[in-house]
Scaffold this motif. Structure first.
Motif, short mmCIF file in Angstrom:
data_model
loop_
_atom_site.label_atom_id
_atom_site.label_comp_id
_atom_site.label_asym_id
_atom_site.label_seq_id
_atom_site.Cartn_x
_atom_site.Cartn_y
_atom_site.Cartn_z
N SER A 291 0.84 -1.20 0.00
CA SER A 291 0.00 0.00 0.00
C SER A 291 0.88 1.25 0.00
N PHE A 292 0.82 2.02 -1.08
CA PHE A 292 1.60 3.25 -1.15
C PHE A 292 1.17 4.24 -0.07
N THR A 293 -0.11 4.24 0.25
CA THR A 293 -0.62 5.14 1.29
C THR A 293 0.10 4.90 2.60
N GLU A 294 0.29 3.64 2.93
CA GLU A 294 0.98 3.31 4.18
C GLU A 294 2.48 3.54 4.08
N LEU A 295 3.06 3.25 2.91
CA LEU A 295 4.49 3.47 2.73
C LEU A 295 4.85 4.93 2.94
N VAL A 296 4.05 5.84 2.41
CA VAL A 296 4.31 7.27 2.54
C VAL A 296 4.30 7.70 4.01
N ALA A 297 3.47 7.02 4.82
CA ALA A 297 3.29 7.42 6.22
C ALA A 297 4.35 6.86 7.15
N ILE A 298 5.22 5.99 6.65
CA ILE A 298 6.26 5.41 7.51
C ILE A 298 7.28 6.47 7.88
N ASN A 299 7.56 6.60 9.19
CA ASN A 299 8.42 7.69 9.67
C ASN A 299 9.71 7.23 10.34
N ASN A 300 9.81 5.94 10.65
CA ASN A 300 11.04 5.47 11.31
C ASN A 300 11.30 4.02 10.94
N GLU B 270 11.55 1.30 12.72
CA GLU B 270 10.70 0.30 13.34
C GLU B 270 9.38 0.16 12.59
N GLU B 271 8.79 1.29 12.20
CA GLU B 271 7.55 1.25 11.43
C GLU B 271 7.78 0.59 10.08
N GLY B 272 8.92 0.90 9.46
CA GLY B 272 9.22 0.30 8.17
C GLY B 272 9.42 -1.19 8.25
N SER C 288 7.51 -6.62 7.39
CA SER C 288 7.37 -7.92 8.06
C SER C 288 5.99 -8.51 7.83
N GLY C 289 5.02 -7.68 7.50
CA GLY C 289 3.69 -8.19 7.18
C GLY C 289 3.73 -9.13 6.00
N PHE C 290 4.45 -8.75 4.95
CA PHE C 290 4.62 -9.64 3.79
C PHE C 290 5.44 -10.86 4.18
N ALA D 157 13.05 -7.58 5.65
CA ALA D 157 12.07 -6.54 5.95
C ALA D 157 12.74 -5.31 6.55
N GLU D 158 13.78 -5.54 7.33
CA GLU D 158 14.51 -4.41 7.93
C GLU D 158 15.25 -3.62 6.85
N ILE D 159 15.78 -4.30 5.84
CA ILE D 159 16.44 -3.61 4.74
C ILE D 159 15.45 -2.70 4.01
N SER D 160 14.29 -3.26 3.67
CA SER D 160 13.27 -2.47 2.98
C SER D 160 12.77 -1.34 3.86
N GLY D 161 12.64 -1.63 5.16
CA GLY D 161 12.16 -0.61 6.09
C GLY D 161 13.11 0.56 6.20
N LYS D 162 14.40 0.31 6.03
CA LYS D 162 15.40 1.38 6.04
C LYS D 162 15.33 2.19 4.74
N LEU D 163 15.24 1.49 3.62
CA LEU D 163 15.26 2.16 2.32
C LEU D 163 14.02 3.03 2.09
N VAL D 164 12.88 2.63 2.65
CA VAL D 164 11.67 3.40 2.43
C VAL D 164 11.73 4.76 3.10
N LEU D 165 12.68 4.94 4.00
CA LEU D 165 12.87 6.22 4.68
C LEU D 165 13.77 7.18 3.90
N SER D 166 14.39 6.71 2.82
CA SER D 166 15.32 7.55 2.07
C SER D 166 14.58 8.69 1.38
N ASP D 167 15.28 9.79 1.18
CA ASP D 167 14.69 10.95 0.50
C ASP D 167 14.23 10.57 -0.90
N PHE D 168 15.03 9.75 -1.59
CA PHE D 168 14.67 9.32 -2.94
C PHE D 168 13.30 8.65 -2.96
N THR D 169 13.12 7.67 -2.05
CA THR D 169 11.87 6.91 -2.02
C THR D 169 10.70 7.78 -1.58
#
Length: 250
Positions: free
Chosen positions: A66-75, A77-79, A84-86, A230-242
């Motif tokens: 869900s892009f809506t949820e991805l945009v809202a990830i702020n840290n 742990e959330e990422g 981890s859901g998948f 999941a932790e790798i993806s959770g870190k990358l989703v916080l990048s300015d690019f993403t």
């Protein structure tokens, strides 16, 4: 069908698990959790001998995260929690003592390809093109990679991941082993799914259980590996690019 849901029904010893979200079946955390629990429940239910995994709607099987949820990830742990859901759904499918048939009526993107890959036998329509688009938005298909590579091989996974903006046809997916067969219509797909599920449900449950174990041997490390991914993806989703990429789609 405007509200997201996960439903389970049982008919003639076949358990049908259906998920749906209005956003082309893109998966937010609550739906991923419900799907995980439904798969675990089906595995424990003696009235179910085989499981069919499907999605609601006619067009898209699953648009991934869900892009809506991805945009809202702020840290971090959330990422990590979101991805981890998948991981938890794929591990639930892997550990489920019942064979799981995938019914893919339309396009599968990202995590949707992961779900199809984690089924034991997958049938689709000619409209069920696949795409691994994650690298184009600054993350990657890291959580689903073990399941996808196991089904289609390292070369095909690499090709799809690098050529991230291309949809690969259902025939390509069949050639690579993701789909066992491809049908011209949804009606023909449903007939084939019903016939296969009915046949499997009539077989020796003990033999089916042993087959499931054989099919998934040497994957016990996934319980840890997928969470690490999941932790790798959770870190990358916080990048300015993403963050900028995700906002451009909203």
């Amino acid at each position: 069908m405007s509200q997201a849901y996960v439903k389970q029904t049982i008919e003639n010893n076949v358990g049908y698990i259906t998920f749906f979200t209005p956003e082309h079946n893109a998966m937010p955390s609550p739906i991923l959790k419900q799907l995980e629990l439904a798969i675990k429940d089906a595995g424990k239910n003696d009235d179910i001998r085989v499981v069919v995994l499907k999605s609601g709607g006619a067009r898209t099987f699953c648009a991934g995260a869900s892009f809506t949820e991805l945009v809202a990830i702020n840290n971090l742990e959330e990422g990590k929690r979101f991805f981890s859901g998948f991981a938890n759904v794929i591990n639930a499918m892997r550990k489920c003592p019942k064979l799981i048939i995938g019914r893919v009526q339309g396009k599968a993107v990202g995590g949707g390809v992961g779900l199809a890959s984690a089924t034991d036998y997958c049938l689709a329509t000619k409209f069920a093109a696949i795409k691994l688009s994650e690298i184009s938005i600054g993350i990657g298909p890291f959580v689903i990679e073990p399941a996808v590579t196991r089904k289609i091989g390292q070369t095909a996974f690499s090709q799809m991941t690098i050529d991230a903006e291309t949809f690969y046809t259902a025939d390509y997916a069949k050639q690579k082993g993701l789909y066992a067969d491809v049908f011209d219509t949804v009606e023909a797909l449903d007939d084939a799914v019903l016939a296969l599920a009915t046949k499997l449900a009539s077989y020796n449950p003990e033999a089916l259980l042993e087959l499931k174990r054989v099919l998934w041997q040497d994957t016990n490390e996934w319980s840890v590996l997928l969470i690490e991914r999941a932790e790798i993806s959770g870190k990358l989703v916080l990048s300015d690019f993403t963050k900028q990429k995700l906002k451009s789609y909203s």
